[in-house]
Design a protein around this motif. Structure first.
Motif, mmCIF file in Angstrom:
data_model
loop_
_atom_site.group_PDB
_atom_site.id
_atom_site.type_symbol
_atom_site.label_atom_id
_atom_site.label_comp_id
_atom_site.label_asym_id
_atom_site.label_seq_id
_atom_site.Cartn_x
_atom_site.Cartn_y
_atom_site.Cartn_z
ATOM 1 N N PHE A 113 -22.349 -38.901 -8.209
ATOM 2 C CA PHE A 113 -22.051 -40.138 -7.247
ATOM 3 C C PHE A 113 -20.817 -40.557 -7.343
ATOM 4 O O PHE A 113 -20.206 -41.026 -6.186
ATOM 5 C CB PHE A 113 -23.264 -41.268 -7.835
ATOM 6 C CG PHE A 113 -24.610 -41.135 -7.466
ATOM 7 C CD1 PHE A 113 -25.046 -41.113 -6.315
ATOM 8 C CD2 PHE A 113 -25.439 -40.512 -8.430
ATOM 9 C CE1 PHE A 113 -26.208 -41.051 -5.894
ATOM 10 C CE2 PHE A 113 -26.759 -40.120 -7.987
ATOM 11 C CZ PHE A 113 -27.095 -40.219 -6.645
ATOM 12 N N CYS A 114 -20.223 -40.720 -8.567
ATOM 13 C CA CYS A 114 -18.829 -41.542 -8.570
ATOM 14 C C CYS A 114 -17.660 -40.911 -9.100
ATOM 15 O O CYS A 114 -16.602 -41.181 -9.083
ATOM 16 C CB CYS A 114 -19.082 -42.925 -9.349
ATOM 17 S SG CYS A 114 -19.230 -42.385 -11.389
ATOM 18 N N CYS A 163 -24.191 -44.785 -13.700
ATOM 19 C CA CYS A 163 -23.738 -43.768 -14.811
ATOM 20 C C CYS A 163 -23.147 -44.348 -16.110
ATOM 21 O O CYS A 163 -22.400 -45.400 -15.783
ATOM 22 C CB CYS A 163 -22.895 -42.367 -14.404
ATOM 23 S SG CYS A 163 -21.139 -42.985 -13.944
ATOM 24 N N CYS A 219 -19.976 -37.067 -12.776
ATOM 25 C CA CYS A 219 -20.953 -37.940 -12.254
ATOM 26 C C CYS A 219 -20.852 -37.339 -10.603
ATOM 27 O O CYS A 219 -20.105 -37.537 -9.720
ATOM 28 C CB CYS A 219 -20.956 -39.059 -12.363
ATOM 29 S SG CYS A 219 -21.892 -40.319 -11.140
ATOM 30 N N CYS A 267 -21.814 -47.483 -9.662
ATOM 31 C CA CYS A 267 -22.643 -46.238 -10.022
ATOM 32 C C CYS A 267 -23.302 -46.835 -11.071
ATOM 33 O O CYS A 267 -22.782 -48.047 -11.915
ATOM 34 C CB CYS A 267 -21.726 -45.160 -10.303
ATOM 35 S SG CYS A 267 -22.726 -43.662 -10.636
HETATM 36 ZN ZN ZN Z 1 -21.398 -42.414 -11.910
#
Ligand code: ZN
Length: 326
Positions: free
Chosen positions: A311-312, A278, A309, A276
């Motif tokens: 995504f992760c 982030c 986050c 990721c």
């Molecule tokens: Zn992330």
């Protein structure tokens, strides 16, 4: 067997690799992607139910297939927005090797779809659109191609994209599997893309036309598809789903199976990692752009701003007072 095929049968295949190749006699080139731990981490991290995981796995394999062609530092993003059970998928590929993904779905509708046997990846998507975006970091240039999703699924949507936006005859195959292991299960995904890229642009344009598309007065035999592309496409189309996700079958061996009659040459593989992008610094920058009042509105019951986050799933917390002007 010529020298090229000899090289192709060597077992260099590893998981989380993209292998570019060319079939010179057929003026076709492409890439094979085999994802193991990277896609397993993405799908397990989110604990997606199996039908959703299959769809996100397909989207991830597609994104890596297309994004790994980027020759510069940039980002390739595949995003779906549809009316189906899975109404949004976002997969980012940051050149040269990082991939991340998430999906949004409705759990009740998913349960109903599974019960009625309508939970294939294409059915879960439903209708809407697929957007492919290329962002080139430093020059800030952005290119986006959009194709409609009308129940045809990601493979066919990718074909449409290349036909309409790039005018390159293209075949894409995607497969996802959940392999049972001693400790549970592990997700794998694979993909194959083959494109017809002849020296002559005219041949490329004509390759995917059918006789019916010939302009009036044109001699049909000149437009009736290109033999080289027809052969490349039919050889590639023989690839089976299980071959794309078989952990014991290297990408080199798979390509040899498909194209050995013509000779296939492979190039250096590129690795792929699940990562990721982030960071706390990025989120702090974002929080600073809000007004103090807006930041107060984001505060949760514990008096802090919590940000997860998508995504992760990393959760971070911030004290709103830290961002107030002194
Ligand atoms: Zn992330």
């Amino acid at each position: 067997m010529n020298e090229q095929t000899t090289r192709a049968v060597s077992d260099l295949g590893l998981d989380d690799m993209v292998l570019p190749f060319v079939v010179e006699p057929l003026e076709s080139r492409g890439r094979v992607v085999r994802l193991g731990p990277s896609v397993d981490r993405i799908l397990s991290r989110h604990a997606y139910p199996a039908p959703v995981a299959r769809l996100v796995g397909e989207a991830t394999a597609l994104t890596v297939l297309l994004g790994s062609a980027l020759k510069f530092q940039g980002r390739f993003q595949v995003q779906t927005r549809t009316n189906g059970v899975v109404d949004m998928i976002v997969v980012d590929f940051d050149a040269p090797d990082r991939v991340r993904a998430f999906a949004r779905f409705d759990a009740d509708n998913l349960a109903r779809a599974i019960e009625s046997g309508e939970a294939s990846p294409a059915q879960l998507l439903g209708s809407g659109h697929l957007a492919l975006t290329i962002e080139q970091g430093q020059e800030n240039s952005r290119y986006q191609g959009v194709v409609p999703l009308e129940g045809q699924g990601l493979e066919e949507a990718a074909h449409q994209y290349f036909r309409q936006s790039e005018q390159i005859p293209t075949l894409v195959r995607l497969a996802v599997a959940e392999n049972l292991t001693g400790e549970g299960s592990q997700w794998r995904a694979g993909g194959l893309m083959v494109q017809f890229l002849p020296q002559s642009a005219d041949r490329m344009r004509q390759a995917d036309l059918h006789p019916g598309d010939a302009p009036e007065g044109a001699e049909v035999h000149e437009l009736a598809g290109d033999d080289a592309w027809t052969e490349a496409k039919s050889l590639a189309a023989t690839v089976e789903d299980h071959e794309l996700v078989d952990p014991t079958l290297s990408s080199e061996r798979l390509l040899y199976r498909l194209f050995h009659e013509r000779g296939v040459k492979v190039f250096e593989g590129q690795s792929v990692i699940e990562a990721c992008r982030c960071s706390s610094a990025r989120i702090e920058d974002m929080l600073r752009r809000f007004t103090p009042e807006e930041r107060r509105d984001m505060v949760g019951d514990n008096g802090r701003i919590g940000i997860t986050c998508e995504f992760c799933s990393t959760h971070r917390e911030y004290d709103p007072a830290d961002f107030d002007p002194v």
